[in-house]
Design a protein around this motif. Structure first.
Motif, PDB file in Angstrom:
ATOM      1  N   GLN A   1       0.847  -1.201   0.000  1.00 56.00           N
ATOM      2  CA  GLN A   1       0.000   0.000   0.000  1.00 56.00           C
ATOM      3  C   GLN A   1       0.880   1.248   0.000  1.00 56.00           C
ATOM      4  O   GLN A   1       1.756   1.380   0.852  1.00 56.00           O
ATOM      5  CB  GLN A   1      -0.897   0.003   1.250  1.00 56.00           C
ATOM      6  CG  GLN A   1      -1.654   1.302   1.467  1.00 56.00           C
ATOM      7  CD  GLN A   1      -2.681   1.611   0.368  1.00 56.00           C
ATOM      8  OE1 GLN A   1      -3.168   0.698  -0.280  1.00 56.00           O
ATOM      9  NE2 GLN A   1      -2.983   2.878   0.176  1.00 56.00           N
ATOM     10  N   ASP A   2       0.661   2.121  -0.969  1.00 53.57           N
ATOM     11  CA  ASP A   2       1.458   3.356  -1.106  1.00 53.57           C
ATOM     12  C   ASP A   2       0.676   4.515  -0.493  1.00 53.57           C
ATOM     13  O   ASP A   2      -0.434   4.817  -0.934  1.00 53.57           O
ATOM     14  CB  ASP A   2       1.721   3.610  -2.599  1.00 53.57           C
ATOM     15  CG  ASP A   2       2.257   5.010  -2.860  1.00 53.57           C
ATOM     16  OD1 ASP A   2       2.036   5.523  -3.974  1.00 53.57           O
ATOM     17  OD2 ASP A   2       2.876   5.596  -1.950  1.00 53.57           O
ATOM     18  N   SER A   3       1.258   5.164   0.528  1.00 54.70           N
ATOM     19  CA  SER A   3       0.502   6.220   1.225  1.00 54.70           C
ATOM     20  C   SER A   3       0.860   7.616   0.725  1.00 54.70           C
ATOM     21  O   SER A   3       0.157   8.577   1.037  1.00 54.70           O
ATOM     22  CB  SER A   3       0.811   6.160   2.730  1.00 54.70           C
ATOM     23  OG  SER A   3       2.165   6.557   2.930  1.00 54.70           O
ATOM     24  N   ASN A   4       1.957   7.763  -0.031  1.00 55.83           N
ATOM     25  CA  ASN A   4       2.374   9.131  -0.406  1.00 55.83           C
ATOM     26  C   ASN A   4       2.417   9.336  -1.927  1.00 55.83           C
ATOM     27  O   ASN A   4       3.048  10.263  -2.405  1.00 55.83           O
ATOM     28  CB  ASN A   4       3.754   9.445   0.208  1.00 55.83           C
ATOM     29  CG  ASN A   4       4.829   8.533  -0.371  1.00 55.83           C
ATOM     30  OD1 ASN A   4       4.508   7.529  -1.022  1.00 55.83           O
ATOM     31  ND2 ASN A   4       6.076   8.856  -0.110  1.00 55.83           N
ATOM     32  N   GLY A   5       1.811   8.448  -2.674  1.00 58.80           N
ATOM     33  CA  GLY A   5       1.611   8.694  -4.101  1.00 58.80           C
ATOM     34  C   GLY A   5       2.839   8.576  -4.980  1.00 58.80           C
ATOM     35  O   GLY A   5       2.824   8.989  -6.134  1.00 58.80           O
ATOM     36  N   ASP A   6       3.937   7.984  -4.448  1.00 59.91           N
ATOM     37  CA  ASP A   6       5.127   7.848  -5.316  1.00 59.91           C
ATOM     38  C   ASP A   6       5.101   6.509  -6.062  1.00 59.91           C
ATOM     39  O   ASP A   6       6.066   6.149  -6.721  1.00 59.91           O
ATOM     40  CB  ASP A   6       6.429   7.991  -4.493  1.00 59.91           C
ATOM     41  CG  ASP A   6       6.590   6.849  -3.489  1.00 59.91           C
ATOM     42  OD1 ASP A   6       7.630   6.781  -2.816  1.00 59.91           O
ATOM     43  OD2 ASP A   6       5.651   6.013  -3.375  1.00 59.91           O
ATOM     44  N   GLY A   7       4.024   5.757  -5.928  1.00 63.16           N
ATOM     45  CA  GLY A   7       3.891   4.504  -6.679  1.00 63.16           C
ATOM     46  C   GLY A   7       4.614   3.337  -6.041  1.00 63.16           C
ATOM     47  O   GLY A   7       4.665   2.241  -6.600  1.00 63.16           O
ATOM     48  N   ILE A   8       5.199   3.603  -4.836  1.00 57.98           N
ATOM     49  CA  ILE A   8       5.917   2.527  -4.127  1.00 57.98           C
ATOM     50  C   ILE A   8       5.284   2.325  -2.753  1.00 57.98           C
ATOM     51  O   ILE A   8       5.049   3.300  -2.023  1.00 57.98           O
ATOM     52  CB  ILE A   8       7.416   2.895  -3.950  1.00 57.98           C
ATOM     53  CG1 ILE A   8       8.075   3.058  -5.328  1.00 57.98           C
ATOM     54  CG2 ILE A   8       8.149   1.835  -3.126  1.00 57.98           C
ATOM     55  CD1 ILE A   8       9.487   3.616  -5.267  1.00 57.98           C
ATOM     56  N   GLY A   9       4.999   1.103  -2.386  1.00 60.04           N
ATOM     57  CA  GLY A   9       4.413   0.802  -1.077  1.00 60.04           C
ATOM     58  C   GLY A   9       5.308   1.316   0.040  1.00 60.04           C
ATOM     59  O   GLY A   9       6.510   1.541  -0.160  1.00 60.04           O
ATOM     60  N   ASP A  10       4.724   1.540   1.235  1.00 60.30           N
ATOM     61  CA  ASP A  10       5.524   2.085   2.338  1.00 60.30           C
ATOM     62  C   ASP A  10       4.917   1.687   3.694  1.00 60.30           C
ATOM     63  O   ASP A  10       3.835   1.098   3.757  1.00 60.30           O
ATOM     64  CB  ASP A  10       5.618   3.609   2.212  1.00 60.30           C
ATOM     65  CG  ASP A  10       4.264   4.231   1.889  1.00 60.30           C
ATOM     66  OD1 ASP A  10       4.148   4.908   0.858  1.00 60.30           O
ATOM     67  OD2 ASP A  10       3.306   3.964   2.663  1.00 60.30           O
ATOM     68  N   LEU A  11       5.629   2.051   4.770  1.00 59.76           N
ATOM     69  CA  LEU A  11       5.223   1.612   6.120  1.00 59.76           C
ATOM     70  C   LEU A  11       3.915   2.279   6.542  1.00 59.76           C
ATOM     71  O   LEU A  11       3.050   1.638   7.153  1.00 59.76           O
ATOM     72  CB  LEU A  11       6.343   1.909   7.128  1.00 59.76           C
ATOM     73  CG  LEU A  11       7.675   1.193   6.887  1.00 59.76           C
ATOM     74  CD1 LEU A  11       8.649   1.475   8.031  1.00 59.76           C
ATOM     75  CD2 LEU A  11       7.494  -0.323   6.737  1.00 59.76           C
TER      76      LEU A  11
ATOM     77  N   GLU B   1      14.550   4.392   2.485  1.00 60.21           N
ATOM     78  CA  GLU B   1      13.962   5.728   2.334  1.00 60.21           C
ATOM     79  C   GLU B   1      12.578   5.662   1.700  1.00 60.21           C
ATOM     80  O   GLU B   1      11.626   6.266   2.169  1.00 60.21           O
ATOM     81  CB  GLU B   1      14.903   6.570   1.470  1.00 60.21           C
ATOM     82  CG  GLU B   1      14.634   8.051   1.492  1.00 60.21           C
ATOM     83  CD  GLU B   1      15.506   8.752   0.453  1.00 60.21           C
ATOM     84  OE1 GLU B   1      16.556   8.176   0.093  1.00 60.21           O
ATOM     85  OE2 GLU B   1      15.126   9.839  -0.001  1.00 60.21           O
ATOM     86  N   GLU B   2      12.438   4.842   0.637  1.00 59.02           N
ATOM     87  CA  GLU B   2      11.131   4.763  -0.053  1.00 59.02           C
ATOM     88  C   GLU B   2      10.047   4.267   0.891  1.00 59.02           C
ATOM     89  O   GLU B   2       8.864   4.521   0.691  1.00 59.02           O
ATOM     90  CB  GLU B   2      11.194   3.798  -1.241  1.00 59.02           C
ATOM     91  CG  GLU B   2      12.060   4.232  -2.399  1.00 59.02           C
ATOM     92  CD  GLU B   2      13.487   3.710  -2.264  1.00 59.02           C
ATOM     93  OE1 GLU B   2      14.113   3.451  -3.299  1.00 59.02           O
ATOM     94  OE2 GLU B   2      13.971   3.568  -1.105  1.00 59.02           O
ATOM     95  N   PHE B   3      10.431   3.509   1.909  1.00 54.51           N
ATOM     96  CA  PHE B   3       9.405   2.917   2.801  1.00 54.51           C
ATOM     97  C   PHE B   3       9.055   3.837   3.963  1.00 54.51           C
ATOM     98  O   PHE B   3       8.032   3.634   4.624  1.00 54.51           O
ATOM     99  CB  PHE B   3       9.879   1.562   3.353  1.00 54.51           C
ATOM    100  CG  PHE B   3       9.921   0.453   2.320  1.00 54.51           C
ATOM    101  CD1 PHE B   3      10.555  -0.749   2.594  1.00 54.51           C
ATOM    102  CD2 PHE B   3       9.356   0.611   1.062  1.00 54.51           C
ATOM    103  CE1 PHE B   3      10.600  -1.791   1.659  1.00 54.51           C
ATOM    104  CE2 PHE B   3       9.401  -0.402   0.112  1.00 54.51           C
ATOM    105  CZ  PHE B   3      10.029  -1.598   0.411  1.00 54.51           C
TER     106      PHE B   3
END
Ligand code: ISL
Ligand code: CA
Length: 555
Positions: A21-31, A74-76
């Motif tokens: 699930q990506d919470s900040n719209g960068d197309g990569i899932g994160d914590l 960083e991406e997460f």
């Protein structure tokens, strides 16, 4: 009688953070994305979360190439978000195991940058450096899993370094006690934070054959069996257990890629204090020949379940049909056509959750997600595909054949974004696009439509997890295959102290008239995956519809 422990009674759910699930719209899932879905996991009823690597990484192998074990990628997100996730999991009564990847690091790790800088750098023998046989010839014929030689030439220091996987994943030298101490410090750091244990990446590979001799030609396509037979594996695992694990209440599961049955037993015998469990590859890789998927039969699959359950009371099996390295189970073991996808996905849920051993679910399995329809080789992200393309095409296979087989075997099938709803990008990301394309079937297969349909795959998993949680006899009961030779029906019992369960699965597209070799007339039907299953059975002669799955319980 099995010693009762929490990790034997748990159902585990694996998250591949990049695709959850990506919470900040960068197309990569994160914590943060994971935190926003913890209520969903709690509702499903899972007990343990296994998080694929969340550590700082250049993502050459999507996090299985760690650059800093003490920081979050960083991406997460941030360490603060990791701590928040851990706290929220604990509030929900869900334990967390993280991915310990210590056979190798990233080549961008500080240790490797030091090691590479000169022969007399104190970090030189944190890794495995060797002179070539002669100019331009590696020390031996060991192959990398990601194509080419397992040795990479370093011009500056005039030596090769070993990497079983990508060239950006140099293998650590476990012969060096300083390396082992560094690993134990990493483990203590995360355990002291409150993490409950580890899944250990390719852990049997950490002990290398120190003679570094060539491996036989016929092993070049399956080096894992030699790589997993190093002389000091059990010594290292016993030391790890003594130094770290024995001081915490942990759950450990080793990825036992390439080990033999007896090595498995040595690693997980609870009288030996090494690991708690391992993932075996027999079932998960049935019929696999590297990137090819060959035919297999149900009796062959059933024989593998028998081996796992015959190891006696000092070993505890694991069960999985999905993870981030394998295709989607409903496409591999079931039938992902519109007609049978949901029914066969529910059958696989019943198989996973009524077998002997701790069950591991993988994100998306609980809603019957399928393989992705790849149409060209350049759509793959996986380093295992990119690294092997040359070798495959040189071997004479056509690009079309490679694509056709990858559509049955590629790791990327499991890495497409989790499908949450009908919104763009399946609700995985609010951004323009996701790091890997979303499966075009997301409008049909998504969490929201599953939650809204009481007869969905999701609710079937939830019901089975509930049944399993409330039945110690289903968890600890003896496993017995009542019809190992049948080519379509998988029928077995789980006999506990108080209750016996009978599970019957028709793993075929055809209706089967089935003679049940077990007296179960006064058993009650606990759950079935199709509405027409009769509640009461008066004879031993039944009809199982295509992909019908039933579980009965004794009085
Ligand atoms: O079978 C394989 C090799 O051909 C791969 O599925 C995989 O490399 C193997 O199962 C080991 O997997 C683990 O280690 C790899 C990483 O790429 C995988 O994602 C991880 O699960 C290297 O860290
Ligand atoms: Ca993100």
């Amino acid at each position: 009688e099995f010693a009762k422990t929490w990790w034997k009674e748990s159902v585990v759910y694996q998250i591949y953070p990049r695709s959850f699930q990506d919470s900040n719209g960068d197309g990569i899932g994160d914590l943060q994305g994971i935190i926003s879905k913890l209520d969903y996991l709690a509702f499903l009823g899972i007990d343990v979360l296994w998080l694929s690597p969340h550590f700082d990484s250049p993502n050459d192998d999507n996090g299985y190439d760690i650059r800093d074990y003490y920081n979050v990628m960083e991406e997460f997100g941030t360490m603060k978000e990791f701590d928040l996730m851990l706290k929220r999991l604990q509030k929900n009564g869900i334990k967390l195991i993280i991915d310990l990847v210590v056979n190798h690091t990233s080549d961008e790790h500080r240790w490797f940058r030091e090691s590479k800088s000169s022969h007399d750098n104190p970090y030189r023998d944190y890794y495995i450096w060797k002179e070539g046989v002669e100019k331009g010839r590696p020390p031996n014929n060991w192959p990398s899993f990601f194509g080419g030689s397992a040795w990479e030439w370093d011009e500056a220091s005039g030596e090769y370094y070993l990497h079983y996987f990508g060239k950006k994943q140099p293998d650590l030298n476990w012969e060096n006690p300083k390396v082992r101490e560094e690993v134990y410090d990493i483990m203590r750091f995360w355990l002291d934070k409150g993490v409950d244990g580890f899944r250990m990446d390719v852990i049997p590979f950490i002990s290398k054959h120190q003679d570094f001799l060539d491996i036989p030609e016929d092993s070049l396509n399956h080096p894992e069996f030699i790589y997993a037979s190093g002389p000091r594996l059990h010594e290292f695992l016993e030391e790890m257990n003594r130094e770290v694990l024995s001081k915490y209440d942990t759950m450990t599961v080793g990825e036992a890629f390439g080990v033999t049955e007896e090595c498995t037993q040595l690693m997980t015998d609870e009288r030996r204090n090494e690991l708690d469990m391992v993932f075996l590859f027999d079932i998960g890789r049935i019929g696999r020949e590297n990137w090819r998927q060959n035919e297999w039969t149900l009796p062959q699959l059933k024989a593998m379940f028998n081996i796992q359950s015959e190891v006696g009371n000092f070993h505890w099996p694991t069960q999985f049909f999905n993870n981030h390295d394998n295709p989607r189970s409903v496409s591999k073991y079931g039938n992902d056509s519109p007609k049978y996808r949901e029914t066969s996905a529910k059958l696989l849920a019943m198989l996973l959750l009524t077998q002997k051993g701790t069950p591991f679910l993988y994100q998306g399995e609980e809603i019957g997600m399928t393989n992705y329809p790849f149409t060209s080789l350049d759509q793959f992200d996986d380093i295992e595909v990119k690294g092997n393309i040359d070798k495959v095409l040189k071997s004479g296979a056509s690009p079309e054949e490679f694509l056709q087989e990858l559509n049955k075997t590629s790791r990327d099938h499991a890495r497409t974004p989790m499908q949450w709803n009908k919104k763009p990008n399946a609700g995985f990301s609010g951004g323009e696009k996701s790091w890997l394309s979303v499966n075009p079937n997301f409008e049909i297969i998504n969490v929201e439509s599953n939650l809204n349909n009481p007869k969905s795959v999701f609710h079937f998993y939830r019901q089975l997890i509930e049944i399993r949680r409330n039945s110690t006899d289903l968890i600890y009961g003896d496993y017995f295959d009542i019809d190992p030779g049948h080519t379509k029906v998988f029928a077995y019992t789980r006999a506990g102290i108080r209750f016996t369960y009978l599970i019957m699965l028709n793993m075929s597209d055809s209706m089967v008239k089935y003679q049940v070799r077990f007296e179960f007339q006064d058993y009650e039907l606990l759950l079935s995956n199709i509405p027409t299953t009769p509640n009461k059975i008066s004879t031993n002669y039944i009809e199982l519809q295509p992909w019908e799955a039933r579980i009965y319980k004794s009085k």
